[in-house]
Structures are given as structure tokens and as C-alpha cells.
Scaffold this motif. Structure first.
Motif, PDB file in Angstrom:
ATOM      1  N   LEU B 354       0.829  -1.209   0.000  1.00 26.35           N
ATOM      2  CA  LEU B 354       0.000   0.000   0.000  1.00 26.35           C
ATOM      3  C   LEU B 354       0.865   1.261   0.000  1.00 26.35           C
ATOM      4  O   LEU B 354       0.550   2.249  -0.676  1.00 26.35           O
ATOM      5  N   ARG B 355       1.955   1.239   0.747  1.00 23.88           N
ATOM      6  CA  ARG B 355       2.851   2.392   0.775  1.00 23.88           C
ATOM      7  C   ARG B 355       3.474   2.618  -0.598  1.00 23.88           C
ATOM      8  O   ARG B 355       3.573   3.757  -1.066  1.00 23.88           O
ATOM      9  N   HIS B 356       3.914   1.521  -1.188  1.00 25.34           N
ATOM     10  CA  HIS B 356       4.553   1.614  -2.508  1.00 25.34           C
ATOM     11  C   HIS B 356       3.552   2.151  -3.533  1.00 25.34           C
ATOM     12  O   HIS B 356       3.884   3.032  -4.341  1.00 25.34           O
ATOM     13  N   ARG B 357       2.338   1.634  -3.497  1.00 27.58           N
ATOM     14  CA  ARG B 357       1.306   2.099  -4.417  1.00 27.58           C
ATOM     15  C   ARG B 357       1.024   3.572  -4.203  1.00 27.58           C
ATOM     16  O   ARG B 357       0.834   4.334  -5.161  1.00 27.58           O
ATOM     17  N   GLY B 358       1.001   3.972  -2.941  1.00 31.67           N
ATOM     18  CA  GLY B 358       0.755   5.379  -2.637  1.00 31.67           C
ATOM     19  C   GLY B 358       1.845   6.275  -3.184  1.00 31.67           C
ATOM     20  O   GLY B 358       1.572   7.260  -3.877  1.00 31.67           O
ATOM     21  N   GLN B 359       3.098   5.942  -2.884  1.00 36.60           N
ATOM     22  CA  GLN B 359       4.171   6.865  -3.288  1.00 36.60           C
ATOM     23  C   GLN B 359       4.430   6.855  -4.784  1.00 36.60           C
ATOM     24  O   GLN B 359       4.689   7.899  -5.380  1.00 36.60           O
ATOM     25  N   THR B 360       4.369   5.680  -5.400  1.00 39.14           N
ATOM     26  CA  THR B 360       4.801   5.616  -6.797  1.00 39.14           C
ATOM     27  C   THR B 360       3.656   5.442  -7.788  1.00 39.14           C
ATOM     28  O   THR B 360       3.859   5.599  -8.991  1.00 39.14           O
TER      29      THR B 360
END
Lengths: 363, 363, 363, 363
Positions: B354-360
Motif C-alpha cells: 500500500l505504501r509503494h502504491r501510494g508513493q509511486t
């Protein structure tokens, strides 16, 4: 949430790349009224600084720290104290030779973060690894120097206990020895064989792994916040966040798996009106909370991935190729990991001291 | 900051004591529209549930989970889906025999968190260790079941690879074997000798340590957020937060210290248009970011501290005494740590997805 | 990061929907050793409970709270105290009449969160607004009751000072009056005209807005953490997070814009060896830190959006339609916002007390 | 937790004092691959820069920003892009005349944070208010410039709508006017009377309050995370964290209390296949989530506390005294709060965009 911050009540946010103009950190949550000078921080940076022996990288960085905020030169006392506001520290990069890296601009160095950063961000900062470079650890050491001042009764010391297959003899352990040799080893007898071993490794265009032990003395019982603010959980995170670290253990660590229950559980007896433990397999932490014994942490550092031996790899555009990493590198990055491990343990402890004081009112 | 929460975008907050009315957790950040039933969560809880063989505690807890919020029974489709709001899960404690503990009410059990909780909080919940009991891990397993549904292309599996001094033969590794024996071991040949060994340990009133390996398959390159949201940093924290864990390693782990640089750094070659690694000493993580290989984690579990052999200890009022911990305990708490380790790895991965999807913006 | 938690050192995580099986919260970070019973929490819940006058919703909810964890019935003292571990509170939903809502299942009620939740999550929990219902505020009031016990020297009181266009006469202000009338107003003379006004509003199938004032007495100077943990920043967040709130102000608030510099800046004089302020335009906060004066907060509550008058709206499938919101609703949701505002202020203050104690060591 | 950071997925940590060597911030979580130059950031700083008219402070600060990290000059494209790593920005303080403040070294300026910082930290940084100075807002404006680039389809604009008792005529509203006058007012007709009013205020040694309105256009429905990551909650926190702000409102704000339910709840109708609202009393936010309408925020700024008129106060050593604040100050600090309010709204929106994308996968 934040990607480049560590800690809660004592919180460090670092920034900077290997070959950018500067690196540094913002330390937030430092209590007010603590005497603090740049010189005190510099002393720890000098310990980590490259180029101090033939066993570390020859990049020449003075690693001179500047304090941009958070302290106040009190004219009345003549001293400089923390104000309770964020302390920004900056270290300029002086010896950036970006051209050293032109040969590897499109190649992913095996064992490095080159491939994964590119996979994640789609951007390649090829200059010395960019953000993934161990140069960032200078900021940790600087923040660690401040952390130590928050917990003046705690002593945090680190030592190198193994290089490649060569372990120290623990019966030789002498903390005073650590600062007298280029390996931060407490065993004087290890210096000569380690030197010989590392010279050989360097000649072979190879590199060596290492194991570091960090010990904190003087931590009272009660620090740590179960269940997800456990002291050992935060220590594990802190050490695993250091470049090239692949394993962390507390107290008996992996060897605890081999012990019988009655061997492992440290017995207690009253002494001088205080509960004391007969042994310290727990490494000073039970249930995520400090016991009052020494906190003992070990971590494993993999061998430096930048080596002269040619290795198979691929390019950013998807072609097979070979790579030789020339340039200036530590043959055993574990050596300079010693002051970094110390700093990270100090940071975790300062954070937990403040958290513990907040929740329980303990002083 | 929070003491009993884990994760950022996918965040679990647990509560509950060993002998209180109930335990459970609130899972926050779960994406909406995911099919989710209590039965799916229950399947994982049943795997961890006590009393399933003579090698785990005889406490009888059905560990039945109830979903209090965060899902919606959509009458139109007949299915139940997550709504994007917090999912509260509750598991009642059924078999609380607090009186079992009256004999140790004022005694600190060696190797347990009794002493440190009392030192920190000044309160002694003597009923089965209170909050420090491994019963809390039921909440982790429940949250882990939800985490798995967020990353459906990732498979997370755990296995016991060592009990006391007895390791498995890795050439026997068979994932299908894991669910067919009471040890979660992938080596069928280990079952008989481990059974004999643990029977002996139990008879001796002792206990045994263990090593668990957890593996995630299907994680794409790019998850993880350097420098202080590193995937391996969060995995280390997750595993070290499990009761009785004293060490964590990724990939080659501590053995990496023994390797030469050219052995350790995994080479790369293009294959079917994708970069592939020839080996996996990195354990699927470089620079804190996933490489696309299997993520391989191992952790060491100390021997259960509750043992029948009498041990020296002290009381809450400062007197020397001896203690024998009767009652119902796991002779090797490492066994039931397998589903817990799986759950924690799934939670870390869901969070990082979820963090990766959010940032990138990656999907 | 977390979507359903509020606070840092004192941290509440709430869960539950209007028509799910239960709602509640986990309170994390409560110091140990505080006497706490469910009855104490219940007293505050009863104040907020619906159905206590004809001016609030007729939904019948006993709002009975259960403590699932975090307290320990100490047999020796007979009292129940907090243990420092997370306190889980659960309130069952008893009077869920989901069928009330079948008529609006596919229609977005104007002024409600129906449209935005659907836009965000793609899921429609039409049963009483689901998670967006003001029922969730019961969990806040319960957590607030615990917060108050952490700061026993601070008194937090709220009052309704305006309904629709009708303001109280501030010269009538009498705190004792607040609990004697169904409006929580400190002006006895307001009760009759407000009753008449609200009866009229209800008969017209309309609803009314309101303004609430919350005051904290006894906060010492020094709480609050500039720059992004300012006391007023956190208060603004706390109040704006309450359902239907559209504005927040501290001290003179919006009226401060009208004042001249010399009118607005509160002068100081020593009195009994302590600095005192001649006025309190600052509302007890300067630079984000408490001054030691009363903390004065006001917030505006919009009129209830659930009204009998037909309104134009659209459906989830994109058709124009009209809607009439029958069912049980507060004609002036601002009334029951009074105990909620109190709870939120208590929560912010407890959090800041613990943070302040942590960073500075102040007791 | 952290005292000097704001935001979650997009996170700004600021540092620096009014008269220290430098101020700045670290922006963490910025997505990779965004074109970014110092010049773009500078353009926003220049808008906030002091000394641009006789109505702002005469302190001469070029406010020149340097980027220390987080961008990479890609030789292949010639452009500079973000790398996904933390972006450190530094602005040197050039015009520090600390001696200006020697007269007030021991006196607490009424209306300022002098007293509360001293009460909290026990340290007095008398040089221009130290950390509490509005100079810190330069760092916010710089971070806001980056935030805007993350949400290129969103336009964030601010305007001054009231000085002291003088409001603009909203029928004159013209966004193009805002950058053509020293007040950032959209009403050309207000410039002359405001100039006359402020000249009078300055001559009288007084100061004036103001009201700022900030509007975001282009925010799609769905941003915001109930219940404690509500978009309006974070906006309220953001605005209240700005120096001298005493009130915040969204949409109809405090006036909503005066409306009847049917007036306040914005009706909906389909138009071009999309739900549209007939009015915008909600200010673009319902249930903490964006509706797709304009987001409308207003905040009140108190009059500058540094005034020439003598005021009663006390000293750090507890004596009564009078104070006259000479030096260089904004007669109406609300003017320069306009670009700061814009920056804070942009920061909140960028943060929520990334959070929304993370949780729901929306692009």
C-alpha cells in the motif's frame, strides 16, 4: 508515517546522497537545556570518518558537521544549550568524484541497491549509490551523539568481534583496546591476523563480512513499550536499517534455540536490596522491556558488494554484461559499522527513555 | 506513536490479556471491496490454536473470531466485502483458569516478562503473564489473514527448521509436508526424531528452543522504502516483536559474514526479458527494497520459560525464593510461532504494498 | 499513519458502524495505576446517550460500555486499576433497524457523507450512514472519560451557546445550569425560547445548527509542542473531526481579526509570585503552548442533514431523484456534540500532558 | 510522533529559528520522476518574501532556497527530477540583527510566544522570537511548491478578504487581481481604503488582524480518510498551525449554524453524466472526504503582537515592567499569511492524494 525518519519521541530524519552537495539530519524531540556543541558531535563523526587506515575507503571526506538550529548561545552562561526545538545538522560532501561512476552508469552492481532503487523509482542515481550509499550513516552518527547526551548515565559501546571466519577470543575482551586499533576490536591479539587477512582479501579484489557487538550499560529496568514498541523490536529495526546488515540478535540470540529451558532462563537473586540476574542470556531485555542488565546486541554485516573481481550483471536497458567496480571502497564495511551500530542503539535508548518518562512519569 | 499498533498504511492495533474477557485487534487501512468472511480468518487461527498435539499447551481455547465492523453484507451480491473502514476482530478467552496462577502471584518467573512489566508499570497481572502472554499472537494471526487478501499474488509460508540442536535436512524440503505434521516442518524425516526429543524434554520438565523460516513468493521488485521504512527493517521489527524471539536474519543472514564478496553478491542475467538472479544470498531484499526473488526470513525462538524444574527467583516484595511453573505450557513455543511468523510477514508486505502504491502509483 | 486513530502518546483508535454489531475503541498509552471502572465511563456516555429529551433522536441505545482489557482487578486492594496496556472498550448496537433505510439504499442524502464514501470506497453502507454516523462519537466520549483521569487537576466542561440564530446571554453563564436542561446551556433563560424554536423547526421538517463552547480549567503553562504539535492545532483537528462541525476557533477566534494589536495582545502582571494575564483573547494558548489561563474553544455545528423536507438528489446509478429522510434523527445535532467536544478536548490535553512530561520531564 | 513534522505520505519536517544561521525543511515521500528546480520553489518564496511593500516587515531577506538532496540532474534528458528520496531545502538567514532584541531580552512580549516557550523549555531565545517566528513559514511555502507538483490538476489559490473591520465586496472577486496588489486581495476596490487604513494603523503604532480565504479547484471526489484522517480535520490543523491564526472554517463555516437544514444541505443533480451540487455550503468536503467541488477554507489572523504602543508585561525574573516592541514588523501579518495558507492547503492535498492512491489504488 515517514520513509526517512527513525524514532518517535526522539526522532531523526536524514537526507542526502553520496554525491549530492550535502547530507544531514533533523533531530526532533531533544529535551531543552542540554549543553551541546558541534565539537562533541564531531568527535563521534571522526571515529566513523573514512580514510583512517588502509582498511577503509580512501575517499577523503572531512565530515565536518554544522549545527543550523535548535541550540542557543546563552550569552549569560557562555554555554550553548539545546532549546527543545529541532536540531538540524549538515555535513557537506567534499570529495565527490561523480566521474568515477560513469563506467557503471547503466549497470546494476550485484549485491547493491542499484537494481532495486531503479525498479522502485525508475530513476538511477549512479553516483556512488546515491541515497543507498553508506555515507548516509554519517548523519546517524551525528544524531547518535545527541542521543547519548539525553541518557548520560548510559554507556553505549561497540566492537568488531568477527571478520570473515576469524572470531575474537572473548576472554581477551578489553574495551580500552577498541579505540587503539583500526578494527574497533576489543581483542588486541586479533589485530595482526585480521590485518593479514584483510590485506589478502584486498589483493584478491574481494571483500569480507563481519559481526559487530554493541553493548549498553546503565539502562535501568523498565524501558521499552510492549507490544509493538518493544525495546528489542526497535533495536532489531535500527540495526537492520544499517547498510549491508543481514541479521540481528539480542543476548544469546540464535544460540538460544540450542539451550534447554533451565539453561536459558536467567535466575534472579536479591543483592544489596535489588533483584539481580545470575546470567544474561536475555541480553538485558525480557518481554520487550529492559531488565536492568547490560543490553547486548549483535549484527552481521555482509561483505562489501563493490569488488574488483568481474561479475555478471545486467544493464538498465536489459542487456547482459559484466561489471568491475573500481573506485574507492571499504574492503570490510563492517569495520565502520561499529560507530554506526553504537549510534543507532543510543538513538533507540534515548527514544525509549523519553517514551517511558512520558507514559509512566519515571525520571 | 503508539505502543500496541504495528504497520502504517495497513495498521493493526491489538489488545487483550491472557486471562481477560477477550483479546482482539483493529485492522485499519484495509482497502475496500475485498471479499472477507470470518471463516477465512478462522482457518488461520485454527492452525495456531493450542491443544492440537501433545507438543503444544493443553489450554482449551476455541479461538473463535468475530468481526465487529468494517465489512458489509451486500444484499445484492450476497457476499460480504470490506468497506475501507476499520475492521475490529474479537476473540473471547474461554478457558481462563486464573487460580492456576495463585502460587506464582508474587514470584517473578525467570525468563518471563513478569519482572520487567512490574518494574515498568508497578502493576502485576499474574494471570498467565497478562499482556505478555503469547495468547496475543492470535490477534496477529487474524490480522495476517486479512493482510494476505490485500496481496493475493503473494504466497507467505512458514516452516520449523530446527528444534533444539536438531536441524532439518534441507534437501528434504517439501512445503506440502508442513501441514501434515504437528511441527510445521517441511522435512518428513524430522518428525519422528523431533517427537522423541520433545517427549524427553517434557519428561525432564524442560523445554526446547527452535528456528522458524518464513518465505514469501511473488513479491515484485520495488517494495520497501529506504532508509527507515526498509522492508528488511520492518521484517526484523515484526519478527523480533513475537514472544520469545531473540534473533532475526534475512537471506544468508549471519552466515553472510563468512562469505567472500564475490560469493555473496548475487549475479544477474536477463531471462525472458526480465532480470534474474543466479543465487539469493540477499533473501530477496537489497537496499531495503524487494528484488523480485523469494523473501527469506529466519528467526530464533528461545525455549519456553515456563518449566517444571525449580528455579531461583525473587518476589515482588524483594525476597529470594524458588519457583516451579506448573500449569499448561508449550514445551516448544517455537512450533506455534510458525503461523505467527507467517502472519507478521504478510502484514509487513501488505503494508509495504500500500505504501509503494501510494508513493509511486504502481499497481 | 492511521486513518482511525487520534492522538500520539494517548491514542484512541475507534471502530464500528451505526448498524453493525458493535462499536468501540482501543485506548493506548494510558499510564498504569489509575483507578478505573466501567461505571465512571458510563456516566459520560449517559450524558451523550440518545433519547433523553424530545430534542434528540428517539433511537433507543443503552450505550452500555464493556472493558475488555487493560485493567486489572487487584485482589489485594479490591480496586481495579489500569495496567499500562491497551484498554479496549466495546458498546453493542442494540436498536439497529436497518430496514428503516431501505428507501434510501441507492439515494445519496444531501449534506451527508453518502456520496463521498461511495465515491471513495465504491461501497455503500446505507444503514444509518455506516461509519459516517454520529454513533461513532460514543467511542470518543468513552475514551474521553479515561483521558480525564490522566489529568485530574484539569476540568473540561462544554456548553451550548447558540442554536440557529439564538445566542445565550453570556452574563447569565452558570456552569451548574448546564446539566439541568436538555440543551447543555449555561443560560437558564435560553431554555424556554430554544425549546419553542426547536419544536417549530421539528414541525417544519427542518433542523437547526448550533455553536458549542468547551473550556478547560487548570492546564498549567507549557503544554503543546510547536510547530506541528501545537496545542491549538491538535484542538482544531479534534473538533473538526466531529461529525457536522464546519468551524473551530480559539479564544477571540474570528473576532480577533477585528481587534487592534493593543486590544488583542493580553497584558501580563505578576500576582502572588505568578505571571497573570489581564485578559484572555488568546484563549489560553500562545505559539501553540498553553499559557496557564483557561483554554477556550468554540466550534460550529451545521444543521442535521437528515430532514423530512423533500430534497433533490441523485442515485448511486446516476439518476436524478428526490429524497425524504424519515427515521429517527436529532433535530439539532449540536446538542449532543457538547459531551463529544468535551471528550475531544480532554483527549488532546491528556495526550499533550504525556508528551510534555516525556520531552521535558515536567510532572 | 514528531513535533516538527506535518503530513503522513507527503511529510514536511521544518527547522530553524528567526536569527539562527538558516532555516529549512526536509520533504519526505515525494514521488519520483517529477521535474523540479529551485527556481520553481523560489517563485513561491518570492511571493511571501518580506519587504515587498510598506505593509510588510522591512527586514531584508532574499530567502534564496537551495536544494541539498532528493533530485538528480539526469545528464541524458538535461532535466532535474525528484528521485523519491528526501528533498532537503535550506534558506540562509541573511539579515539577522540580534542586537535589535537586546532591549527585550528578559521581557515577555504580550501576545507573543515568549512567555510560553520559556514556561515550557526554560530557555529564552529572544532573537526575534526564535523558533516561534513567522520566518519558519518560508519553509512551508517551499514545501508547498513541491506539493503542488504532485497534484498538477489541482489549483490552490489564496486571497485576503478582510483587514481589521474592512471586508472585500465578494461580487468584485477577480483572481487575476490578487497578484497585482500588495494585499493579495481579489477586490481591486479594496486596495485604496485598505492602504489608507493600514497607514493609519502603522502611524498609531498599532496593528491589524485579517481573514484569509484559500480555495482548491480540481480536487476529485474521494480524497480524505475518515474518521481521524478527515480532509477537513487535516486542513483545520494545517491552518491553525500557522502563526497568529485563531480560527478556521470550511465552506459556510460558522455561518452554517444559522442556516436551516434545507438551506445548508447542498442538493445534487446529474449533469453531463456526473453528480453536481447546486450550492457549496459544504466547502467541498462531506464526512471528511472531498465532494469534487471547490474546497473553500477561511482562517482568521490576529493582529501582529509586536507593536510600538507601550504594554504591561513581566520579566523572566518575575518583575512587572512595560514593553515597547521596536524593530521591523508586519503591521498586518495576515497579508503574508496568504501564500502560507496556500502552501499548507497544497501540502494537505498532496498528502491525501498519496494516501488515497495507496489505500484505494485510484490514480
Amino acid at each position: 508515517m515517514s520513509y526517512n525518519s527513525f524514532g518517535h519521541m526522539f526522532r531523526m530524519t536524514t537526507f542526502g546522497e553520496s554525491h549530492g552537495p550535502a547530507l544531514g539530519c533533523v533531530v526532533d524531540g531533544c529535551p531543552p537545556g542540554i549543553q551541546l556543541t558541534a565539537a562533541e558531535i564531531q568527535a563521534y563523526l571522526d571515529k566513523r570518518k573514512p580514510g583512517q587506515s588502509r582498511f577503509t575507503t580512501q575517499r577523503r571526506e572531512p565530515d565536518e558537521v554544522k549545527i543550523l538550529s535548535g541550540v542557543f548561545e546563552d550569552e549569560r552562561t557562555g554555554g550553548q544549550v539545546t532549546t527543545g526545538t529541532p536540531i538540524a545538522l549538515v555535513i557537506e560532501n567534499v570529495d565527490q568524484r561523480s566521474k568515477d561512476y560513469s563506467a557503471i552508469r547503466d549497470k546494476f552492481r550485484p549485491g547493491h541497491a542499484d537494481f532495486t532503487y531503479f525498479a522502485k523509482y525508475g530513476v538511477r542515481d549512479y553516483r556512488g549509490g546515491g541515497r543507498s550509499s553508506a555515507r548516509e550513516t554519517a548523519a546517524r552518527v551525528a544524531a547518535g551523539a545527541i542521543a547519548r547526551k539525553i541518557i548520560p548515565n548510559v554507556t553505549v559501546r561497540g566492537a568488531l568481534i568477527q571478520i570473515g571466519p576469524h572470531k575474537i577470543d572473548r576472554t581477551h575482551w578489553n574495551w580500552d583496546e577498541v579505540d587503539r586499533n583500526p578494527f574497533f576490536t576489543p581483542d588486541a591479539a586479533a589485530v595482526q591476523p585480521w590485518s593479514a587477512y584483510l590485506d589478502e582479501v584486498r589483493k584478491a579484489g574481494s571483500s569480507a563480512g563481519a559481526i559487530v557487538e554493541v553493548v549498553a550499560t546503565g539502562v535501568p529496568p523498565g524501558w521499552g513499550a510492549p507490544l509493538y514498541g518493544k525495546l528489542d523490536q526497535d533495536i532489531a529495526a535500527a540495526m537492520m536499517s544499517i547498510n549491508a546488515v543481514k541479521g540481528v540478535e539480542i543476548g544469546a540470540g540464535f544460540a538460544a534455540a540450542l539451550l534447554a529451558g533451565e539453561e536459558n532462563a536467567d535466575e534472579m537473586r536479591m543483592r544489596h536490596g535489588k533483584a539481580e540476574f545470575s546470567t544474561n542470556h536475555a541480553g538485558g531485555i525480557l518481554g520487550g522491556i529492559s531488565t536492568g542488565q547490560e543490553i547486548v546486541v549483535r549484527f552481521a554485516v555482509k561483505p562489501t558488494s563493490s569488488i574488483l573481481s568481474p561479475r555478471k550483471t545486467v544493464t538498465a536497458t536489459g542487456e547482459n554484461t559484466d561489471i568491475v567496480t573500481t573506485g574507492r571502497h571499504d574492503p570490510c564495511v563492517g569495520i565502520r559499522a561499529v560507530p554506526v551500530g553504537e549510534a543507532m542503539l543510543a538513538i533507540v535508548l534515548a527514544d525509549h527513555f523519553l517514551r517511558h518518562r512520558g507514559q509512566t512519569g519515571a525520571q
